[in-house]
Design an enzyme around this catalytic site. Structure first.
Site, PDB file in Angstrom:
ATOM      1  N   HIS A 120       0.811  -1.227   0.000  1.00 33.23           N
ATOM      2  CA  HIS A 120       0.000   0.000   0.000  1.00 33.23           C
ATOM      3  C   HIS A 120       0.843   1.275   0.000  1.00 33.23           C
ATOM      4  CE1 HIS A 120      -3.585  -2.334   0.475  1.00 33.23           C
ATOM      5  NE2 HIS A 120      -3.272  -2.775   1.672  1.00 33.23           N
ATOM      6  N   ASP A 156      -2.331 -10.981  -2.008  1.00 32.86           N
ATOM      7  CA  ASP A 156      -2.948 -10.409  -0.796  1.00 32.86           C
ATOM      8  C   ASP A 156      -4.414 -10.099  -1.082  1.00 32.86           C
ATOM      9  OD1 ASP A 156      -1.833  -8.847   1.900  1.00 32.86           O
ATOM     10  OD2 ASP A 156      -3.599  -7.868   1.023  1.00 32.86           O
ATOM     11  N   HIS A 158      -6.035  -7.566  -0.257  1.00 35.97           N
ATOM     12  CA  HIS A 158      -6.208  -6.153  -0.593  1.00 35.97           C
ATOM     13  C   HIS A 158      -5.485  -5.826  -1.899  1.00 35.97           C
ATOM     14  CE1 HIS A 158      -6.454  -6.369   3.888  1.00 35.97           C
ATOM     15  NE2 HIS A 158      -7.502  -5.590   3.676  1.00 35.97           N
ATOM     16  N   ASP A 242      -4.204 -12.880   3.780  1.00 36.85           N
ATOM     17  CA  ASP A 242      -5.402 -12.389   4.459  1.00 36.85           C
ATOM     18  C   ASP A 242      -6.703 -12.664   3.707  1.00 36.85           C
ATOM     19  OD1 ASP A 242      -4.386 -10.616   2.608  1.00 36.85           O
ATOM     20  OD2 ASP A 242      -4.311  -8.889   3.958  1.00 36.85           O
TER      21      ASP A 242
END
Ligand SMILES: [Zn+2]
Length: 302
Positions: A120, A156, A158, A242
């Site tokens: 991120h 991931d 995200h 995740d």
């Protein structure tokens, strides 16, 4: 295969109750210790250099992170430093570069077990638990060596906004992501496909909440096809776990076996293309699920 790991990754601390907590590094250490006990090689990380960071980050951002040295600072609503965080973030980015270099130089898969995560972090800011964009620093290091086709596959849950935007106009990096969508950080729609010379070198495969191992298996057939088309000289994986059903942040229903299947698709594709492979950890916030996913993934890679 080698692991790049250090107990120092426990030294980056976050406020009580924060999901990206030092105990995650204890899991990394346990996994690395077990790997070592079975005769596997574990290598200590080295810090990233300023030159390596400046390939993807603005000097002002690197300076801002350095200025947190010795202090606990809130960088955004969910991103924090502790006194050691700057140094540990340098080690995380350096470990990612080491993993890429080992894969390229030794032709052997490398796995960097690091925190804080990276995907991120943007060119000019920390974000979403991430201080420096570890995998992007590694991709840029490979390009600095003269590679012209580096693939980053982000497993991931995200979307890796930072990685996407850093290379959005750069055809030398193929960024492919599967992620829960719509979800944090908001980016990663299917129509975000790159721009300019990089048009087509960003591939987003958004998945609805509740996706299962079977949904991921289908998506990774598409990912493999994209890699076959691109023929990367290096495959980097943003290895977040995740999307596991037990993860407290996301709403997917993956299992450790499903994650191993995803990693196997990527490893088989790399092998078929004669492409070195390096993995760099990202998220994964249920400790037992994180351990199970790492163990199942390493089992596939070994
Ligand atoms: Zn994540």
């Amino acid at each position: 295969m080698i692991l790049i790991s250090s107990p120092r990754f426990q030294e980056h601390t976050t406020p009580p109750g924060h999901p990206e907590r030092p105990e995650r590094a204890e899991v990394f250490d346990q996994v690395a210790a077990a790997w070592g006990d079975r005769g596997g090689r574990v290598v200590a990380p080295r810090p990233a250099t300023r030159e390596e960071l400046l390939r993807v980050h603005d000097a002002a951002h690197v300076d801002a992170m350095e200025a947190t040295r010795g202090r606990a600072v809130m960088l955004d609503a969910d991103t924090f430093t502790s006194p050691e965080s700057y140094e540990i973030a340098l080690l995380a980015a350096g470990a990612a570069v080491q993993a890429a270099e080992h894969a390229l130089d030794a032709g052997e898969t490398a796995v960097a077990l690091v925190r804080p995560p990276g995907h991120h972090a943007e060119r000019d800011k920390a974000m979403g638990f991430c201080l420096f964009n570890n995998v992007a620093v590694a991709a840029a290091a490979a390009i600095a060596r003269g590679l012209t086709r580096v693939a980053v596959v982000d497993i991931d849950v995200h979307h890796g906004n930072g990685t996407q935007w850093m290379f959005y106009r750069d055809p030398r990096v193929l960024y492919v992501s599967t992620h829960q969508f719509p979800f944090y950080p908001g980016t990663g729609a299917a129509d975000e496909t790159g721009a300019g010379a990089g048009q087509g070198s960003t591939v987003n495969l958004p998945l609805a909440a509740g996706a299962t191992d079977a949904d991921y298996a289908a998506a990774y057939r598409t990912v493999a096809a994209e890699l076959d088309r691109y023929v990367p000289e290096l495959l980097l994986v943003s290895a977040g776990f995740d999307a596991h059903a037990d993860d407290p942040l996301a709403s997917m229903r993956m299992t450790a076996a499903g994650y191993a299947a995803v990693v196997k698709v990527l490893a088989d594709t790399a092998l078929r293309l004669g492409c070195p492979l390096a993995l760099v950890t990202e998220g994964g916030y249920d400790l037992d699920a994180l351990r199970a996913c790492l163990e199942s993934s390493l089992g596939v890679l070994a």
